[in-house]
Design a protein around this motif. Structure first.
Motif, PDB file in Angstrom:
ATOM      1  N   GLN A  81       0.826  -1.196   0.000  1.00  0.00           N
ATOM      2  CA  GLN A  81       0.000   0.000   0.000  1.00  0.00           C
ATOM      3  C   GLN A  81       0.871   1.262   0.000  1.00  0.00           C
ATOM      4  OE1 GLN A  81      -2.557  -0.427   3.385  1.00  0.00           O
ATOM      5  NE2 GLN A  81      -3.874  -1.980   2.405  1.00  0.00           N
ATOM      6  N   LYS A  82       1.950   1.217   0.808  1.00  0.00           N
ATOM      7  CA  LYS A  82       2.862   2.374   0.822  1.00  0.00           C
ATOM      8  C   LYS A  82       3.504   2.583  -0.545  1.00  0.00           C
ATOM      9  CE  LYS A  82       4.136   2.229   5.741  1.00  0.00           C
ATOM     10  NZ  LYS A  82       5.258   2.029   6.691  1.00  0.00           N
ATOM     11  N   ARG A  83       3.932   1.490  -1.173  1.00  0.00           N
ATOM     12  CA  ARG A  83       4.543   1.613  -2.492  1.00  0.00           C
ATOM     13  C   ARG A  83       3.564   2.184  -3.507  1.00  0.00           C
ATOM     14  NH1 ARG A  83       7.064  -3.355  -1.061  1.00  0.00           N
ATOM     15  NH2 ARG A  83       5.440  -4.525  -2.177  1.00  0.00           N
ATOM     16  N   ASP A  84       2.318   1.716  -3.440  1.00  0.00           N
ATOM     17  CA  ASP A  84       1.311   2.232  -4.376  1.00  0.00           C
ATOM     18  C   ASP A  84       1.087   3.727  -4.173  1.00  0.00           C
ATOM     19  OD1 ASP A  84       1.057  -0.304  -5.360  1.00  0.00           O
ATOM     20  OD2 ASP A  84      -0.739  -0.799  -4.170  1.00  0.00           O
ATOM     21  N   VAL A  85       0.991   4.134  -2.908  1.00  0.00           N
ATOM     22  CA  VAL A  85       0.772   5.557  -2.630  1.00  0.00           C
ATOM     23  C   VAL A  85       1.962   6.391  -3.076  1.00  0.00           C
ATOM     24  CG1 VAL A  85       0.477   7.255  -0.775  1.00  0.00           C
ATOM     25  CG2 VAL A  85      -0.819   5.125  -0.740  1.00  0.00           C
ATOM     26  N   LEU A  86       3.189   5.916  -2.770  1.00  0.00           N
ATOM     27  CA  LEU A  86       4.388   6.679  -3.158  1.00  0.00           C
ATOM     28  C   LEU A  86       4.563   6.728  -4.680  1.00  0.00           C
ATOM     29  CD1 LEU A  86       6.901   5.428  -0.427  1.00  0.00           C
ATOM     30  CD2 LEU A  86       5.765   7.654  -0.558  1.00  0.00           C
ATOM     31  N   GLU A  87       4.226   5.614  -5.347  1.00  0.00           N
ATOM     32  CA  GLU A  87       4.345   5.610  -6.810  1.00  0.00           C
ATOM     33  C   GLU A  87       3.358   6.584  -7.439  1.00  0.00           C
ATOM     34  OE1 GLU A  87       4.102   2.432 -10.541  1.00  0.00           O
ATOM     35  OE2 GLU A  87       3.899   1.746  -8.460  1.00  0.00           O
ATOM     36  N   GLN A  88       2.126   6.589  -6.911  1.00  0.00           N
ATOM     37  CA  GLN A  88       1.136   7.529  -7.432  1.00  0.00           C
ATOM     38  C   GLN A  88       1.555   8.965  -7.145  1.00  0.00           C
ATOM     39  OE1 GLN A  88      -2.777   6.831  -5.908  1.00  0.00           O
ATOM     40  NE2 GLN A  88      -3.738   8.402  -7.217  1.00  0.00           N
ATOM     41  N   LEU A  89       2.114   9.197  -5.934  1.00  0.00           N
ATOM     42  CA  LEU A  89       2.589  10.538  -5.596  1.00  0.00           C
ATOM     43  C   LEU A  89       3.718  10.974  -6.528  1.00  0.00           C
ATOM     44  CD1 LEU A  89       2.713  13.011  -3.694  1.00  0.00           C
ATOM     45  CD2 LEU A  89       4.291  11.684  -2.243  1.00  0.00           C
ATOM     46  N   LEU A  90       4.642  10.049  -6.795  1.00  0.00           N
ATOM     47  CA  LEU A  90       5.777  10.392  -7.657  1.00  0.00           C
ATOM     48  C   LEU A  90       5.320  10.676  -9.086  1.00  0.00           C
ATOM     49  CD1 LEU A  90       8.840  10.683  -7.874  1.00  0.00           C
ATOM     50  CD2 LEU A  90       8.976   8.231  -8.381  1.00  0.00           C
ATOM     51  N   GLN A  91       4.422   9.862  -9.612  1.00  0.00           N
ATOM     52  CA  GLN A  91       3.928  10.084 -10.967  1.00  0.00           C
ATOM     53  C   GLN A  91       3.191  11.422 -11.076  1.00  0.00           C
ATOM     54  OE1 GLN A  91       1.553   6.673 -11.936  1.00  0.00           O
ATOM     55  NE2 GLN A  91       3.333   5.324 -12.276  1.00  0.00           N
ATOM     56  N   SER A  92       2.336  11.695 -10.106  1.00  0.00           N
ATOM     57  CA  SER A  92       1.602  12.964 -10.132  1.00  0.00           C
ATOM     58  C   SER A  92       2.550  14.149 -10.034  1.00  0.00           C
ATOM     59  CB  SER A  92       0.587  12.993  -8.981  1.00  0.00           C
ATOM     60  OG  SER A  92      -0.320  11.916  -9.066  1.00  0.00           O
ATOM     61  N   SER A  93       3.582  14.012  -9.207  1.00  0.00           N
ATOM     62  CA  SER A  93       4.541  15.112  -9.055  1.00  0.00           C
ATOM     63  C   SER A  93       5.326  15.349 -10.328  1.00  0.00           C
ATOM     64  CB  SER A  93       5.499  14.805  -7.884  1.00  0.00           C
ATOM     65  OG  SER A  93       4.786  14.658  -6.670  1.00  0.00           O
TER      66      SER A  93
END
Length: 393
Positions: A81-93
């Motif tokens: 779940q953390k990886r999914d959230v961080l990946e989505q955050l990184l892509q959006s950024s």
């Protein structure tokens, strides 16, 4: 990079700084988010109520292996779940950074253009300046910054140039009078001495020699004054057909060509330029006079006019002695002749082709000079052709 404009370079600098700053901001945000999630969401807190109940029952029953399996599965789910959230955050950024980066480049280009607009004003004024409008000034308005200081410095330089050109014009006018008057008086006195019956033969012979020297000095002064006038801004700009200019020049040199036994052939095609007719005729006279003077006995001169690739041309080709290629460029220098650098000869003052170069330069043209393999020169003057008026239906 050196070929890019200042505006483009400033835009690239703005965009590059923005991207570097944005990348650093994304990296810091990513690291802080990872640390916050590790601190705020430990693995044990992620277990649901049913799983916690089973964990308590297995802990009381002593089933340690099942307890460890459930704990590992829960930790794996939390990590995923953390990886999914961080990946989505990184892509959006990254997407946001790229979009804002393009927007920053566009805004930087517009802002750089507005900042450099005063420099464009200075450049446009400098391009329009000439001897005839040196009184104009940039007079840039705005805050007293570096660009305003540059414009004020340029205005002060124009003041000095205007005073210098005024002094030059006054000097040329005074020199014209001061130099011509004594030579005119000397020539009159010598002509009177030659015409007088009371003058002995020795005096007449001396007067004849002095009269020739006076005539050469007059030609030298006229050439220098014409050269000075040719190098200044044109005061007259009218439509001038080159064939008419050449016909007038041929009329001046008809007798001289016959004396030198030189045949002149003219093929005058239609060609019109905008400029000073007097200076253009003097240019043609000097070219033809040079072609006749430095020719051979029973030689030939070809003169042509026309329009080629939107440019009007006047070409003078003559036979004559072979001209070394390394001496072609030097014949347009003042007081220079082939194999002679003296000015006091009977052939002239050595200013003919210098005047040609000055006249052509004042009209925005170019000169092409080629040494002919069999002797003589081919000189082509190219001038901007006059724009044809639009036809009205």
């Amino acid at each position: 990079m050196n070929r890019l404009s200042v505006r483009t370079r400033l835009t690239l600098v703005y965009g590059g700084l923005f991207l570097v700053t944005s990348a650093a901001l994304v990296a810091v945000t990513y690291l802080l988010t990872v640390r916050t999630m590790d601190d705020r969401f430990p693995a044990s807190e992620s277990l649901d109520a049913a799983t916690l109940t089973r964990v308590r029952e297995m802990a009381l029953g002593g089933d340690v292996s099942e307890l460890m399996r459930l704990k590992a599965a829960a930790d794996q789910r939390v990590a995923q779940q953390k990886r999914d959230v961080l990946e989505q955050l990184l892509q959006s950024s990254l997407v946001t950074m790229l979009v804002l980066g393009v927007l920053a480049v566009v805004i930087g280009y517009v802002v750089a253009g507005r900042m450099l607009r005063p420099l464009h004003t200075v450049t446009a004024t400098a391009r329009q300046l000439s001897e005839s409008n040196l009184h104009e000034r940039i007079a840039l308005e705005g805050p007293q910054d570096e660009i305003k200081d540059l414009a004020d410095t340029f205005d002060r330089m124009l003041d000095r140039l205007n005073r210098a050109f005024d002094a030059q014009r006054r000097f040329v006018a005074n020199a014209t009078h001061e130099l011509r008057t004594p030579l005119t008086i000397n020539r009159t006195v010598l002509e009177v001495a030659l015409a007088s019956r009371k003058s002995p033969p020795e005096t007449k012979a001396l007067a004849d020699v002095l009269l020739g020297n006076t005539a050469r000095h007059e030609r030298l002064i006229e050439g220098l004054l014409l050269l000075a006038r040719s190098e200044r801004e044109l005061g007259t700009r009218v439509g001038t057909p080159l064939p008419d200019v050449v016909r007038g020049a041929l009329g001046h040199l008809e007798g001289r060509a016959e004396e030198a036994s030189v045949d002149v052939e003219a093929r005058l095609g239609p060609a019109e330029v905008v400029g000073d007719p007097v200076l253009l005729e003097r240019c043609a006279v000097n070219l033809l006079e040079n072609a006749v003077k430095y020719n051979v006995r029973d030689g030939r001169v070809w003169v042509r006019t026309g329009v080629q690739d939107g440019t009007a041309f006047l070409q003078v080709v003559n036979t004559g002695r072979p001209v070394p290629s390394y001496e072609v460029a030097s014949i347009f220098e003042p007081f220079r002749r082939l194999r002679a650098d003296r000015t006091g000869s009977k052939d002239g003052a050595g200013l003919g082709l210098s005047i040609v170069r000055a006249v052509v330069g004042a009209h925005g043209g170019t000169i092409e000079t080629v040494a002919r393999p069999r002797g003589g020169l081919s000189i082509t003057v190219r001038l901007p052709a006059a724009a044809r008026p639009a036809l009205v239906a």
